[in-house]
Design an enzyme around this catalytic site. Sequence first.
Site, PDB file in Angstrom:
ATOM      1  CG  HIS A  36      -2.088  -1.030   0.991  1.00  0.00           C
ATOM      2  ND1 HIS A  36      -3.328  -0.717   0.512  1.00  0.00           N
ATOM      3  CD2 HIS A  36      -2.091  -2.373   1.176  1.00  0.00           C
ATOM      4  CE1 HIS A  36      -4.065  -1.823   0.427  1.00  0.00           C
ATOM      5  NE2 HIS A  36      -3.319  -2.839   0.826  1.00  0.00           N
ATOM      6  CB  THR A  37       4.388   1.936  -0.397  1.00  0.00           C
ATOM      7  OG1 THR A  37       4.662   0.699  -1.064  1.00  0.00           O
ATOM      8  CG2 THR A  37       4.664   1.772   1.075  1.00  0.00           C
ATOM      9  N   GLY A 126      -7.954 -14.630  -6.329  1.00  0.00           N
ATOM     10  CA  GLY A 126      -8.250 -14.215  -4.960  1.00  0.00           C
ATOM     11  C   GLY A 126      -7.124 -14.545  -3.995  1.00  0.00           C
ATOM     12  CG  LEU A 129      -0.451 -14.939  -5.459  1.00  0.00           C
ATOM     13  CD1 LEU A 129      -0.325 -16.443  -5.671  1.00  0.00           C
ATOM     14  CD2 LEU A 129       0.793 -14.394  -4.758  1.00  0.00           C
ATOM     15  CB  SER A 130      -1.125  -9.448  -9.535  1.00  0.00           C
ATOM     16  OG  SER A 130      -0.897  -8.600  -8.466  1.00  0.00           O
ATOM     17  CD  GLU A 164      -7.317  -3.899 -11.654  1.00  0.00           C
ATOM     18  OE1 GLU A 164      -8.307  -3.862 -10.901  1.00  0.00           O
ATOM     19  OE2 GLU A 164      -6.726  -4.947 -11.952  1.00  0.00           O
ATOM     20  CG  ASP A 175      -0.658  -5.514  -8.271  1.00  0.00           C
ATOM     21  OD1 ASP A 175       0.273  -5.366  -7.465  1.00  0.00           O
ATOM     22  OD2 ASP A 175      -1.851  -5.599  -7.921  1.00  0.00           O
ATOM     23  CE1 TYR A 224      -5.167  -1.723  -2.873  1.00  0.00           C
ATOM     24  CE2 TYR A 224      -6.295   0.095  -3.963  1.00  0.00           C
ATOM     25  CZ  TYR A 224      -5.145  -0.630  -3.728  1.00  0.00           C
ATOM     26  OH  TYR A 224      -3.972  -0.257  -4.328  1.00  0.00           O
TER      27      TYR A 224
HETATM   28  C1  GLA Z   1      -3.155  -4.401  -4.765  1.00  0.00           C
HETATM   29  C2  GLA Z   1      -3.063  -3.224  -5.719  1.00  0.00           C
HETATM   30  C3  GLA Z   1      -1.645  -2.653  -5.757  1.00  0.00           C
HETATM   31  C4  GLA Z   1      -1.113  -2.380  -4.359  1.00  0.00           C
HETATM   32  C5  GLA Z   1      -1.341  -3.578  -3.456  1.00  0.00           C
HETATM   33  C6  GLA Z   1      -0.980  -3.284  -2.032  1.00  0.00           C
HETATM   34  O1  GLA Z   1      -2.413  -5.485  -5.231  1.00  0.00           O
HETATM   35  O2  GLA Z   1      -3.456  -3.613  -7.015  1.00  0.00           O
HETATM   36  O3  GLA Z   1      -1.618  -1.486  -6.544  1.00  0.00           O
HETATM   37  O4  GLA Z   1      -1.674  -1.221  -3.833  1.00  0.00           O
HETATM   38  O5  GLA Z   1      -2.685  -4.028  -3.475  1.00  0.00           O
HETATM   39  O6  GLA Z   1       0.371  -3.063  -1.896  1.00  0.00           O
END
Ligand code: GLA
Length: 386
Positions: A36-37, A126, A129-130, A164, A175, A224
Amino acid sequence: MSQVIDKAKSAFKAKFNTEPTMSAYAPGRVNIIGEHTDYNGGFVLPCAIKYGTGIAARENGTNKMRVLACDINNDFDEFEIGADIPKHPDKLWVNYLRGMTGLIAKKYPGKVKGLDLAICGDIPQGAGLSSSASLEVSFGHLVSSAFELGIALQDVALMGQAAEAYIGMKCGIMDQTISACGTADHALCIDCRSLKLTQVPVPSNLVVMVINSNVKHQLVGSEYNDRRESCEKAAKIMGVELLRDADLALLEKFKDQMDEVTYRRARHVITEDERVLKAMDAFAKGDLAVLADLMYQSHLSEKNDFEIVVKETDALVEIVHKTLGEGKHAARQTGGGFGGSIVAVVEPENVQKVTDAINAQYKAISGLDATIFETKACNGAQFARL
Ligand code: GLA
């Protein structure tokens, strides 16, 4: 990689009765540290994993994208190409493609033509892992390459982030960037403000493990976006553009002007940025003891200050912690949070120990089985004409 592309090719032939003429692939990611940075203009240190999304495709001579989703029970959708593509009311998976297509068509009017597509992926959904970023990047890179648009990989990533937002998830850039730009055997430090990329070699004495709690997270939800709003609020109160510009001294100065939750959210981000920079150095040197401490601090900060850790991922981190002991492992919840996976960086001889301990203890705590895999850091997006 080759497995999901092969699966996509056979599914393509079965569905469209002809051979595909191109393929694309993009991986998922595991974030070593820096949570979350990204949307706060800060630093992250992810690497691309061995699972991803493969696409087989061929021009179809129409103005429509016709898409087969192998992993969603062979669901099918088609949509007209244009700059303003409406969202599908209930098929989330195709909205990533509708979003990407709209963005590319807007930027390159008249250049994007109809494609038949079969999509197959092996990233658990879910799991934090993007899987969605890998879908956006694989598709965006395919469209760019198919029509020779020459979109730079980092720009494909930016379009993925915008796709997104089209869906309602105000995510950062981590990601999509790692999915697009990963390099084999390297983690990638991303400065999320300047978008400068620094490759950090994965040390030969360490192994990256991913342990999926199988508690599904769903990020297109309010949690989020709520976290992001708190960060923006804290930055505004302190008079900085982004939390990247704040330090702990500044935060303390403004503590009285913030509610307690906003203060803790900001403290997570500010301390996490510091940890990423130190971790980058420790990771490059293979200094497990230092990395272990930083990743454990990161986990506690996610848990206590940012409040995105669930009891199952917390239990997994604690099992690794107790099994290997202080300084012998680096583990934390990875990704957006509210479930998903933990990442553990360990010495190769400890992989089995960790696996056995989790298999023996996790179910009693959670009622679930964890899914465990080791991954090398892998390459980012790829395209081929067949
Ligand atoms: C998700 C978001 C990213 C990032 C992470 C947390 O994966 O898609 O952009 O903010 O959460 O680090």
